[in-house]
Design a protein around this motif. Structure first.
Motif, short mmCIF file in Angstrom:
data_model
loop_
_atom_site.label_atom_id
_atom_site.label_comp_id
_atom_site.label_asym_id
_atom_site.label_seq_id
_atom_site.Cartn_x
_atom_site.Cartn_y
_atom_site.Cartn_z
N VAL A 1 26.09 -90.48 -50.94
CA VAL A 1 25.44 -89.08 -51.38
C VAL A 1 26.49 -88.01 -51.58
CG1 VAL A 1 23.49 -89.76 -49.73
CG2 VAL A 1 25.23 -88.32 -48.76
N GLY A 2 27.79 -88.24 -51.61
CA GLY A 2 28.54 -87.17 -51.92
C GLY A 2 29.28 -86.48 -50.78
N LYS A 3 29.34 -86.91 -49.65
CA LYS A 3 29.83 -86.30 -48.55
C LYS A 3 31.34 -86.01 -48.78
CE LYS A 3 28.82 -89.20 -45.17
NZ LYS A 3 27.72 -90.10 -45.97
N THR A 4 32.11 -87.08 -48.98
CA THR A 4 33.52 -87.09 -49.20
C THR A 4 33.96 -86.24 -50.32
OG1 THR A 4 33.95 -88.98 -48.11
CG2 THR A 4 35.62 -88.24 -49.45
N THR A 5 33.28 -86.33 -51.47
CA THR A 5 33.33 -85.47 -52.87
C THR A 5 33.14 -84.15 -52.54
OG1 THR A 5 32.46 -87.30 -54.37
CG2 THR A 5 32.51 -84.99 -55.05
N THR A 6 32.26 -83.75 -51.60
CA THR A 6 31.71 -82.41 -51.15
C THR A 6 32.89 -81.93 -50.02
OG1 THR A 6 29.24 -82.47 -51.63
CG2 THR A 6 30.06 -80.85 -49.96
N ILE B 1 22.35 -84.23 -50.09
CA ILE B 1 21.30 -84.94 -50.56
C ILE B 1 21.30 -85.28 -52.23
CG2 ILE B 1 18.98 -85.22 -50.63
CD1 ILE B 1 18.80 -82.92 -48.44
N GLN B 2 21.17 -86.47 -52.30
CA GLN B 2 21.44 -86.88 -53.67
C GLN B 2 20.15 -87.00 -54.63
OE1 GLN B 2 20.71 -89.08 -51.51
NE2 GLN B 2 20.99 -91.41 -52.33
N LEU C 1 15.10 -88.48 -49.59
CA LEU C 1 14.59 -87.87 -48.44
C LEU C 1 14.42 -88.67 -47.04
CD1 LEU C 1 11.79 -85.19 -49.48
CD2 LEU C 1 14.20 -84.92 -48.91
N GLU C 2 14.71 -90.26 -47.53
CA GLU C 2 14.66 -91.22 -46.70
C GLU C 2 15.62 -90.97 -45.48
OE1 GLU C 2 15.92 -95.27 -47.45
OE2 GLU C 2 13.79 -95.96 -47.27
N GLY C 3 15.33 -91.02 -44.37
CA GLY C 3 16.60 -90.86 -43.50
C GLY C 3 16.95 -89.53 -43.25
N LEU C 4 16.38 -88.50 -43.85
CA LEU C 4 16.79 -87.06 -43.59
C LEU C 4 16.15 -86.68 -42.30
CD1 LEU C 4 18.00 -84.61 -44.22
CD2 LEU C 4 16.09 -83.90 -45.88
N GLY C 5 14.81 -87.16 -41.94
CA GLY C 5 14.14 -86.79 -40.77
C GLY C 5 14.93 -87.18 -39.60
N LYS C 6 15.64 -88.34 -39.78
CA LYS C 6 16.48 -88.96 -38.70
C LYS C 6 17.71 -88.23 -38.35
CE LYS C 6 18.07 -93.42 -37.14
NZ LYS C 6 18.47 -94.75 -37.55
N LEU C 7 18.03 -87.72 -39.38
CA LEU C 7 19.31 -86.77 -39.27
C LEU C 7 18.98 -85.58 -38.60
CD1 LEU C 7 22.40 -86.31 -39.72
CD2 LEU C 7 21.83 -85.59 -42.18
N LEU C 8 18.02 -84.91 -39.09
CA LEU C 8 17.49 -83.70 -38.40
C LEU C 8 17.01 -84.02 -37.04
CD1 LEU C 8 15.46 -82.26 -41.49
CD2 LEU C 8 17.57 -81.55 -40.79
N ASN C 9 16.51 -84.73 -36.89
CA ASN C 9 16.29 -85.20 -35.32
C ASN C 9 17.50 -85.32 -34.48
OD1 ASN C 9 13.40 -84.96 -35.51
ND2 ASN C 9 13.33 -87.30 -36.03
N THR C 10 18.46 -86.06 -35.12
CA THR C 10 19.70 -86.20 -34.31
C THR C 10 20.26 -84.71 -34.01
OG1 THR C 10 20.18 -88.08 -35.22
CG2 THR C 10 22.13 -86.98 -34.55
N ILE C 11 20.30 -84.07 -35.23
CA ILE C 11 20.73 -82.50 -34.85
C ILE C 11 20.12 -81.76 -33.88
CG2 ILE C 11 21.02 -80.31 -36.45
CD1 ILE C 11 21.59 -82.24 -38.85
N LEU D 1 22.06 -80.18 -52.88
CA LEU D 1 21.57 -81.21 -53.66
C LEU D 1 22.56 -81.67 -54.46
CD1 LEU D 1 18.28 -79.54 -54.32
CD2 LEU D 1 18.40 -81.65 -53.73
N THR D 2 23.19 -83.00 -54.56
CA THR D 2 23.92 -83.55 -55.53
C THR D 2 23.65 -84.63 -56.52
OG1 THR D 2 24.40 -85.43 -53.83
CG2 THR D 2 25.55 -83.36 -53.54
N MET D 3 24.47 -84.97 -57.43
CA MET D 3 24.40 -86.11 -58.49
C MET D 3 23.05 -85.74 -59.21
SD MET D 3 25.07 -89.34 -55.99
CE MET D 3 26.61 -89.28 -55.15
N PHE D 4 23.00 -84.44 -59.50
CA PHE D 4 21.87 -83.83 -60.27
C PHE D 4 21.91 -84.22 -61.89
CE2 PHE D 4 19.65 -80.61 -62.78
CZ PHE D 4 18.42 -80.79 -62.33
N ASP D 5 20.97 -84.89 -62.56
CA ASP D 5 21.12 -85.00 -63.87
C ASP D 5 19.89 -84.29 -64.51
OD1 ASP D 5 21.04 -86.07 -66.48
OD2 ASP D 5 21.99 -88.22 -65.96
N SER D 6 19.97 -83.43 -65.13
CA SER D 6 18.92 -82.54 -65.77
C SER D 6 17.85 -83.39 -66.63
CB SER D 6 19.22 -81.29 -66.46
OG SER D 6 20.05 -81.47 -67.30
#
Length: 255
Positions: free
Chosen positions: A14-19, A148-149, A155-165, A183-188
């Motif tokens: 999703v671009g964690k390391t790039t970020t 988030i790519q 958005l899949e898994g985002l709820g799980k991460l927010l619950n963990t937080i 927001l990452t990897m955006f292609d207009s």
């Protein structure tokens, strides 16, 4: 006192390391003193800044087990004003080794106390999981950036991460804040990319960074040369995006 920001999402690619690498480099160019901690056994943040991962003797593994101090693990890299605590494949073992330890979630937090005042920002590149390594990073952090790519399963898994937080806030780190969703990897050119942006902004409002990281060939090329996008091609779209993100982070934290 430095602000500790974890870059986390249990989804890979999703671009964690790039970020992590390019936000650290951009903050460095903007004359902030930065420490980048590679907390992923894949060690891509380390190699992405020109560090020979195979030759790493002291890194995140050693500071988590408290056999060495962060100062002993720090390596200088190609990015100005950026120090790195590198990773190594050995880090895979830390999850098993810490299981029986008392206060195992606080190992990184405790280790970073000795260097927190030396930096303006400490960026932690997390592994793509919600295991003990990521738990240590979120317990040590003041805030978290969630990349988030702009793709179908964004958005899949985002709820799980927010619950963990939320549970980390409740149990281990009540001061943990969400720095923002990125927001990452955006292609207009793609309707889907635009729909994901609308959806995320509609659901999360002010939690979403104004900066959007666009798809950019130079961003993909830079790590293979062991350089941040700022060093590799400062005129590229990727460099502009990450400099804007760094400015947004600085502005947000100067209030």
């Amino acid at each position: 006192m430095g602000k500790i920001i974890a870059i986390a999402n249990q989804k890979g690619g999703v671009g964690k390391t790039t970020t992590s690498v390019n936000l650290a480099a951009s903050l460095g160019v903007l004359e902030k003193k930065v420490l980048l901690i590679d907390a992923d056994p894949q060690a891509n943040a380390s190699s992405g800044l020109g560090i020979d991962v195979e030759s790493v003797e002291i890194g995140t593994y050693q500071i988590l087990e408290h056999s060495h101090t962060p100062k002993e693990a720090i390596i200088q890299c190609s990015a100005p004003n950026v120090d790195v605590i590198p990773s190594h494949i050995d880090l895979v073992a830390i999850e098993i080794e810490l299981v029986d330890k008392e206060n195992r979630e606080y190992m990184l937090k405790k280790a970073l106390e000795s260097v927190k005042d030396d930096y303006d920002y400490i960026i932690i590149d997390c592994a793509p999981s919600l295991g003990l390594l990521t738990l240590n990073a979120l317990t040590a952090a003041d805030s978290v950036i969630i990349p988030i790519q702009c793709e179908y399963f964004a958005l899949e898994g985002l709820g799980k991460l927010l619950n963990t937080i939320k549970s980390i806030q409740k149990i281990h780190n009540p001061d943990l804040d969400i720095e923002g969703l990125l927001l990452t990897m955006f292609d207009s050119r793609l309707r889907l990319s635009n729909q994901v942006v609308e959806e995320v902004q509609k659901h999360f409002n002010d939690m979403v960074f104004d900066t959007i990281i666009q798809r950019n060939v130079k961003l993909s090329e830079a790590p293979s040369f062991g350089e941040s996008i700022i060093n590799y091609d400062a005129t590229s779209k990727g460099a502009t995006n990450y400099l804007h993100l760094a400015q947004e982070v600085i502005k947000k934290n100067s209030k």
